[in-house]
Every structure is written in C-alpha cells, then in structure tokens.
Design a protein around this motif. Sequence first.
Motif, PDB file in Angstrom:
ATOM      1  N   THR A 148     -53.965 111.330  24.223  1.00 25.32           N
ATOM      2  CA  THR A 148     -52.963 110.459  24.833  1.00 25.32           C
ATOM      3  C   THR A 148     -51.577 111.072  24.670  1.00 25.32           C
ATOM      4  O   THR A 148     -51.282 111.705  23.656  1.00 25.32           O
TER       5      THR A 148
ATOM      6  N   THR B 266     -48.291 110.515  23.625  1.00 31.44           N
ATOM      7  CA  THR B 266     -47.450 109.602  22.856  1.00 31.44           C
ATOM      8  C   THR B 266     -45.987 109.864  23.199  1.00 31.44           C
ATOM      9  O   THR B 266     -45.646 110.858  23.850  1.00 31.44           O
TER      10      THR B 266
ATOM     11  N   GLU C   7     -46.533 111.681  17.506  1.00 30.98           N
ATOM     12  CA  GLU C   7     -47.872 112.218  17.725  1.00 30.98           C
ATOM     13  C   GLU C   7     -48.867 111.732  16.675  1.00 30.98           C
ATOM     14  O   GLU C   7     -50.083 111.757  16.905  1.00 30.98           O
TER      15      GLU C   7
ATOM     16  N   LEU D  28     -49.261 108.765  15.833  1.00 32.92           N
ATOM     17  CA  LEU D  28     -49.792 107.473  16.263  1.00 32.92           C
ATOM     18  C   LEU D  28     -50.924 107.719  17.245  1.00 32.92           C
ATOM     19  O   LEU D  28     -50.698 107.924  18.430  1.00 32.92           O
ATOM     20  N   ARG D  29     -52.139 107.678  16.778  1.00 32.02           N
ATOM     21  CA  ARG D  29     -53.285 107.949  17.627  1.00 32.02           C
ATOM     22  C   ARG D  29     -54.061 106.670  17.910  1.00 32.02           C
ATOM     23  O   ARG D  29     -54.133 105.777  17.059  1.00 32.02           O
ATOM     24  N   ASN D  30     -54.634 106.606  19.097  1.00 31.56           N
ATOM     25  CA  ASN D  30     -55.440 105.448  19.447  1.00 31.56           C
ATOM     26  C   ASN D  30     -56.680 105.380  18.565  1.00 31.56           C
ATOM     27  O   ASN D  30     -57.248 106.397  18.166  1.00 31.56           O
TER      28      ASN D  30
ATOM     29  N   LEU E 279     -45.648 103.130  21.597  1.00 37.13           N
ATOM     30  CA  LEU E 279     -45.337 104.521  21.271  1.00 37.13           C
ATOM     31  C   LEU E 279     -46.544 105.441  21.363  1.00 37.13           C
ATOM     32  O   LEU E 279     -46.382 106.652  21.514  1.00 37.13           O
ATOM     33  N   MET E 280     -47.762 104.893  21.286  1.00 30.97           N
ATOM     34  CA  MET E 280     -48.937 105.761  21.254  1.00 30.97           C
ATOM     35  C   MET E 280     -49.403 106.213  22.635  1.00 30.97           C
ATOM     36  O   MET E 280     -50.298 107.042  22.747  1.00 30.97           O
ATOM     37  N   GLN E 281     -48.799 105.685  23.699  1.00 35.73           N
ATOM     38  CA  GLN E 281     -49.110 106.197  25.033  1.00 35.73           C
ATOM     39  C   GLN E 281     -47.958 105.884  25.976  1.00 35.73           C
ATOM     40  O   GLN E 281     -47.340 104.840  25.867  1.00 35.73           O
ATOM     41  N   LYS E 282     -47.668 106.813  26.879  1.00 38.00           N
ATOM     42  CA  LYS E 282     -46.607 106.579  27.854  1.00 38.00           C
ATOM     43  C   LYS E 282     -47.054 106.921  29.263  1.00 38.00           C
ATOM     44  O   LYS E 282     -46.244 106.938  30.184  1.00 38.00           O
TER      45      LYS E 282
END
Length: 446
Positions: free
Chosen positions: A49, A51, A56, A58-60, A102-105
């Motif tokens: 993902t 971020t 970085e 912050l992972r799903n 923050l974990m995906q944009k």
Amino acid sequence: MGSRLLFTKMDNSPLVLFRIFFGILISLECYGAIMTGWVRTNLVIPDFTFTFIGFEWLRNLLGPGMYVYFFVMGSLGILVALGYRYRLSMLSFTIMWTGAYLMQKTSYNNHYYLLILISAIMSLLPANHSVSLDARNNPGIRKEWMYSYVKWLIVLQLFIVYTYASIAKWYQDWFDFSIIEILMKGRSHYPIIGDWLQLEPVHQVIGLTGILFDLLVVPALLWKPTRNLAFICSIIFHLFNSMVFQIGIFPYLSLAFIVFFYPPETIQRIFLPGKTAYSGKESTKPAYARPLLLLGGLYFVVQILLPLRHHAIPGNVLWTEEGHRLSWRMMLRTRQGQATFTVVDRETGERRPVNLHEHLNPKQRQKIAAYPDFIWQFAQHLEDIYAREGKEIAVYVESRVRVNNHAFAPLVDPNVDLAREKWDPWRHHNWILPAPWSSEVDQLIQ
C-alpha cells in the motif's frame, strides 16, 4: 470583547446534537467501507500500500484484521452518538481513523483529513455533558451549557476549509469550465441526469456555484437575514454533490455542521425537546483559558499556513502535486499517465523492465502513472525488494502525464535514479520536470 465572544456560556444543544449526528455518520462511514468493498480493495487485497510518506511503518493488518479494524471504528461511532465513555471512544476513533488515513492514499479524499481534524477537536469538547449515557450514569458531569468558544472553533475550521476550497478554484481550467466538462463526462451514464450533466450551461452553473458557495456559505449562515437561504442552498448543493460525485458522508457531515449556526434554543426546541434548556448569558474565564488560547491560536495558524505551502515550492502545484494534499484543493484536476519503470543492476549493468501488474492493482497502477510521489515511493519499494535479495539497483522512470485537458508531457527526468533520491515535503524535487503549460492566470493564482 474577545473574552465575551469566547467565554460566554450558552446552551449546549448544538454540540450535543452534532455529537449524535457525527457519531452516526462516522459509524456509517466505517461500516459502509466494509460493505461496499472499500476496505477489501484498498487495504486487504494489495500486497503493498502507498502510505503517506514517512509513515511506511503503518502497514495494513493481514487476513481479516482490517475488517475488524473498521468494524471497531464503526462501533466507536455508535458509542460517540450514545455518549457512552465519550472521551475514550472519541479519542480512540481519532487515533484509529488517523492510522487508516495514513496507511493508504490510493483512495484519497479531503474529507478523510477533515474527519481527523473534527474528531480531534471533538475529543476535547464536553459533548457528553447532556443527553448522553455518561451524563445519566454520572449526574455529576451533567451540564446544559457550554462556552461559546466551542461554537467558534467549529465555525472557524469550516471557514478555513470552505474559503481555501473556493480560492483553489480561481484558475484557468475552472474559469473556462473545462475541468467541469471533464468531471461530468465520467457521469454521462447516470440515469435521468446523465445527459443533462453534459450541457455547457450546466457546466457554467456548476463552476460558478462551486466558487461562490464555498466563498459565501459560512458568512451567509452567520448572518441571520441570509441564514435560512444559505441553509436551503446548502441542502441543494450537498445533495447534488452526494448524488453526482458519491463522496460518502462528507455532504451530510457538512449539513450537520449547520447546527452550530442556528440559535441554541431553536436547536433544543426542534431536535431535543426533552433536554433542559439553558438561558443564561454569564461570561467567565475558565482556568484553562490561557493554554486554550495559546494552543488554539497555534492550531489555527497551522491550518491557515499549511494550505499556502505550495506557494513556497517552485513549480505549478497542479503539475507537481507538491503541497496539494491537506490544502482543501478539491475537485480541481484529473490526471492520466503512462509510466515505464526500469531496474538496472548496479553490479552487472543488466537492465530489466518492471511488470507493474505483478506488484500493483489497477487503481495503484493509475496512480503511479500520473503522481510524482507515487512514482518515487514505488521506486523505493523496488529498491527494498531487490535489497532483500542482496542486490543494489538503480530505478529509472519514463512517464508522460496529462492534467485536465492539457497535452501529455514528460513528468519525470528519465536520467535520474529515483532509488537514490530523497523525499522532502517542503521543497521542489528537480527530477519532476517543469509543467508543459504556463499562463498568467495559473501563475497568479497557483
């Protein structure tokens, strides 16, 4: 004068009602993200993902973890609406929503950022002092009033959002309505209104309304003679946006804010008839007045300056995207592109094209084809992959991008090794080539 404006006691019905609306809306947003497949598409299926840069770590979560994550957030929204363990529920939601943001944009919306700000503000406000399970279980916290600064916190935040949203539209592609035409083309298949949305006069009305509504709605809601008209216009404007652009809870959240613009006694009489009304007008400074003014002033200075940062970065923000996010630059551009990534082994000199289908889903491929920060992040990702194999590589990119109806043009310098480049959110990156267009209007406004 300032003390009376901020520290006069007033009925807290607007805050209480907004808490209920807000809790319901954030609950619907989170449960809806699960039911519509948004969580699956953006946070479950992707192996990688995009971020926000710098987050970085912050992972799903793997497996069903992200479904649980959003279910918990939706449940916290229900607790907020009920006013049960309000502070903990609201603060927990704020932290979790910020993490999800923050974990995906890849699927970015400005209202996701607005939710962070409003949630953080609501975490600090006494929204559970009336019509709440907290007040029922602990009568000692029950109050039917709030300080007037609560209202002005929300109003000023909205004024900043709407004003910047209007100013951002003051550029050539909006003034000639070409961006409206592009946005409406993607909605030609809508039943009943699809053909109507393709008409040039409709584009002109949408364009002018977008600028004027954002610029005038907050002042019009504050002024009693225009308040009801502004309310009616808000309903029409936001329902249109909800129907045409399908942007989740944002239009309804915008309507919920309107409770802060009407007299508290009106809100209490219509929506909360069982609540005890408060009619006092005392003005007393609380013990925390000084730190409140200091921290509040600092917060709003940041809110005012942050959307202006692209003016300090060379280049046209519509092209470079540097300073675009967190700036209330909404519905301003479409981007299309093609990007080719080539990996070069530093030891052997072997060149290998990258098959993007092996790494990214379709939406992610669209993003890295057209957005500089996505391109840079994917180059870093490729470097990490090869580093785990014990190889040092260089990453070169050839990219052509089209913004709105402008011609395709090279976006990235193909001779720069992006694996070696650093990212600085406060400066221009020279590997982003200059915009292929220039006009007095663009340079004046952007």
